[in-house]
Write a protein that holds these residues in place. Structure first.
Motif, PDB file in Angstrom:
ATOM      1  N   SER A   1       0.858  -1.183   0.000  1.00  0.00           N
ATOM      2  CA  SER A   1       0.000   0.000   0.000  1.00  0.00           C
ATOM      3  C   SER A   1       0.890   1.228   0.000  1.00  0.00           C
ATOM      4  O   SER A   1       1.954   1.240   0.617  1.00  0.00           O
ATOM      5  N   GLU A   2       0.416   2.250  -0.675  1.00  0.00           N
ATOM      6  CA  GLU A   2       1.160   3.495  -0.755  1.00  0.00           C
ATOM      7  C   GLU A   2       0.168   4.646  -0.731  1.00  0.00           C
ATOM      8  O   GLU A   2      -0.878   4.576  -1.352  1.00  0.00           O
ATOM      9  N   LYS A   3       0.500   5.700  -0.009  1.00  0.00           N
ATOM     10  CA  LYS A   3      -0.324   6.911  -0.007  1.00  0.00           C
ATOM     11  C   LYS A   3       0.589   8.097  -0.266  1.00  0.00           C
ATOM     12  O   LYS A   3       1.663   8.195   0.320  1.00  0.00           O
ATOM     13  N   VAL A   4       0.141   8.973  -1.144  1.00  0.00           N
ATOM     14  CA  VAL A   4       0.871  10.212  -1.429  1.00  0.00           C
ATOM     15  C   VAL A   4      -0.120  11.355  -1.518  1.00  0.00           C
ATOM     16  O   VAL A   4      -1.287  11.167  -1.860  1.00  0.00           O
ATOM     17  N   VAL A   5       0.361  12.542  -1.193  1.00  0.00           N
ATOM     18  CA  VAL A   5      -0.395  13.763  -1.446  1.00  0.00           C
ATOM     19  C   VAL A   5      -0.075  14.147  -2.877  1.00  0.00           C
ATOM     20  O   VAL A   5       1.071  14.050  -3.317  1.00  0.00           O
ATOM     21  N   ASN A   6      -1.078  14.559  -3.628  1.00  0.00           N
ATOM     22  CA  ASN A   6      -0.900  14.860  -5.036  1.00  0.00           C
ATOM     23  C   ASN A   6      -1.233  16.316  -5.324  1.00  0.00           C
ATOM     24  O   ASN A   6      -2.277  16.802  -4.915  1.00  0.00           O
ATOM     25  N   PHE A   7      -0.323  17.001  -5.992  1.00  0.00           N
ATOM     26  CA  PHE A   7      -0.582  18.332  -6.539  1.00  0.00           C
ATOM     27  C   PHE A   7      -0.616  18.183  -8.047  1.00  0.00           C
ATOM     28  O   PHE A   7       0.240  17.512  -8.623  1.00  0.00           O
ATOM     29  N   GLN A   8      -1.578  18.815  -8.697  1.00  0.00           N
ATOM     30  CA  GLN A   8      -1.586  18.845 -10.154  1.00  0.00           C
ATOM     31  C   GLN A   8      -1.347  20.283 -10.596  1.00  0.00           C
ATOM     32  O   GLN A   8      -2.062  21.191 -10.180  1.00  0.00           O
ATOM     33  N   LEU A   9      -0.325  20.474 -11.428  1.00  0.00           N
ATOM     34  CA  LEU A   9      -0.002  21.796 -11.964  1.00  0.00           C
ATOM     35  C   LEU A   9      -0.512  21.893 -13.392  1.00  0.00           C
ATOM     36  O   LEU A   9      -0.436  20.929 -14.149  1.00  0.00           O
ATOM     37  N   TRP A  10      -0.984  23.083 -13.747  1.00  0.00           N
ATOM     38  CA  TRP A  10      -1.513  23.310 -15.087  1.00  0.00           C
ATOM     39  C   TRP A  10      -1.236  24.749 -15.462  1.00  0.00           C
ATOM     40  O   TRP A  10      -1.421  25.656 -14.638  1.00  0.00           O
ATOM     41  N   ASP A  11      -0.760  24.966 -16.677  1.00  0.00           N
ATOM     42  CA  ASP A  11      -0.631  26.353 -17.109  1.00  0.00           C
ATOM     43  C   ASP A  11      -1.671  26.632 -18.180  1.00  0.00           C
ATOM     44  O   ASP A  11      -1.885  25.847 -19.094  1.00  0.00           O
TER      45      ASP A  11
ATOM     46  N   ASN B   1      -3.742  27.988   1.799  1.00  0.00           N
ATOM     47  CA  ASN B   1      -5.186  27.882   2.040  1.00  0.00           C
ATOM     48  C   ASN B   1      -5.789  26.683   1.320  1.00  0.00           C
ATOM     49  O   ASN B   1      -6.670  26.007   1.865  1.00  0.00           O
ATOM     50  N   ILE B   2      -5.333  26.403   0.108  1.00  0.00           N
ATOM     51  CA  ILE B   2      -5.821  25.234  -0.631  1.00  0.00           C
ATOM     52  C   ILE B   2      -5.420  23.957   0.107  1.00  0.00           C
ATOM     53  O   ILE B   2      -6.223  23.026   0.254  1.00  0.00           O
ATOM     54  N   ILE B   3      -4.184  23.914   0.585  1.00  0.00           N
ATOM     55  CA  ILE B   3      -3.711  22.739   1.337  1.00  0.00           C
ATOM     56  C   ILE B   3      -4.521  22.566   2.614  1.00  0.00           C
ATOM     57  O   ILE B   3      -4.957  21.453   2.937  1.00  0.00           O
ATOM     58  N   LYS B   4      -4.750  23.660   3.331  1.00  0.00           N
ATOM     59  CA  LYS B   4      -5.516  23.600   4.589  1.00  0.00           C
ATOM     60  C   LYS B   4      -6.931  23.079   4.332  1.00  0.00           C
ATOM     61  O   LYS B   4      -7.425  22.208   5.064  1.00  0.00           O
ATOM     62  N   LEU B   5      -7.578  23.581   3.301  1.00  0.00           N
ATOM     63  CA  LEU B   5      -8.920  23.116   2.957  1.00  0.00           C
ATOM     64  C   LEU B   5      -8.903  21.627   2.604  1.00  0.00           C
ATOM     65  O   LEU B   5      -9.786  20.869   3.021  1.00  0.00           O
ATOM     66  N   SER B   6      -7.896  21.194   1.863  1.00  0.00           N
ATOM     67  CA  SER B   6      -7.773  19.782   1.494  1.00  0.00           C
ATOM     68  C   SER B   6      -7.568  18.912   2.728  1.00  0.00           C
ATOM     69  O   SER B   6      -8.118  17.809   2.816  1.00  0.00           O
ATOM     70  N   GLU B   7      -6.786  19.390   3.673  1.00  0.00           N
ATOM     71  CA  GLU B   7      -6.571  18.631   4.914  1.00  0.00           C
ATOM     72  C   GLU B   7      -7.876  18.499   5.690  1.00  0.00           C
ATOM     73  O   GLU B   7      -8.199  17.418   6.204  1.00  0.00           O
ATOM     74  N   GLU B   8      -8.635  19.596   5.765  1.00  0.00           N
ATOM     75  CA  GLU B   8      -9.896  19.577   6.506  1.00  0.00           C
ATOM     76  C   GLU B   8     -10.964  18.721   5.828  1.00  0.00           C
ATOM     77  O   GLU B   8     -11.623  17.914   6.473  1.00  0.00           O
ATOM     78  N   LYS B   9     -11.150  18.906   4.531  1.00  0.00           N
ATOM     79  CA  LYS B   9     -12.249  18.239   3.819  1.00  0.00           C
ATOM     80  C   LYS B   9     -11.926  16.806   3.400  1.00  0.00           C
ATOM     81  O   LYS B   9     -12.816  15.963   3.331  1.00  0.00           O
ATOM     82  N   LEU B  10     -10.650  16.539   3.090  1.00  0.00           N
ATOM     83  CA  LEU B  10     -10.277  15.214   2.582  1.00  0.00           C
ATOM     84  C   LEU B  10      -9.509  14.368   3.600  1.00  0.00           C
ATOM     85  O   LEU B  10      -9.221  13.205   3.334  1.00  0.00           O
ATOM     86  N   GLY B  11      -9.167  14.966   4.726  1.00  0.00           N
ATOM     87  CA  GLY B  11      -8.414  14.223   5.732  1.00  0.00           C
ATOM     88  C   GLY B  11      -6.987  13.924   5.291  1.00  0.00           C
ATOM     89  O   GLY B  11      -6.409  12.917   5.704  1.00  0.00           O
TER      90      GLY B  11
END
Length: 157
Positions: free
Chosen positions: A51-61, A76-86
């Motif tokens: 099993s593997e778990k990673v935090v994922n960021f997707q970059l787009w220009d 703020n995006i990271i904080k919201l992700s931590e709160e809503k997605l655990g």
């Protein structure tokens, strides 16, 4: 790089910059379109469940050349992700469109986050029959005991 390290670095920056390992900068008008957690359950070629778990960021220009992501906005995006997605403090993997969607590890060079090329590897080399790396020796360094050698014409060869 773990998510907690990224958050610490972001508090010290005026701008968020990403670059590829070869020094090519991600265009400064990039967006972080996703922050999430990816869980992967799999069986390696040796039959071991993993099993593997990673935090994922997707970059787009995009075409909005005036867009600039500031560190506080990404925090703020990271904080919201931590709160809503655990989302927990796992290693961060970045997806970025190059010739195809690439997945990268993350590092920091003091100014920019560096997208480090990822490689594949066998996780069960002992079960796959992959030979270990051969030891390289210099033939000049080999010493031969006289008792282990033959002389020309002795009939031992």
């Amino acid at each position: 790089m773990k998510l907690s390290t990224i958050k610490e670095i972001l508090t010290t920056l005026e701008n968020v910059e990403f670059q590829l390992e070869n020094g090519t900068l991600v265009p400064e008008h990039f967006h972080v379109t996703e922050v999430g957690m990816i869980a992967k359950d799999f069986i390696d070629c040796g039959g071991v469940m993993r099993s593997e778990k990673v935090v994922n960021f997707q970059l787009w220009d995009a075409n909005d050349f005036e867009h600039r992501l500031k560190p506080t906005k990404l925090l703020n995006i990271i904080k919201l992700s931590e709160e809503k997605l655990g989302i927990e403090d796992f290693e961060v993997e970045v997806e970025y469109q190059n010739t195809t969607i690439g997945k990268y590890d993350l590092d920091f060079n003091g100014k920019s986050f560096v997208l480090k090329n990822k490689t594949t590897a066998c996780l069960a080399e002992d079960a796959c029959g992959i030979p270990g790396e051969k030891k390289k020796i210099n033939l000049r360094e080999i010493t031969v005991k006289q008792s282990d050698s033959c002389t020309p014409g002795s009939g031992c060869c």
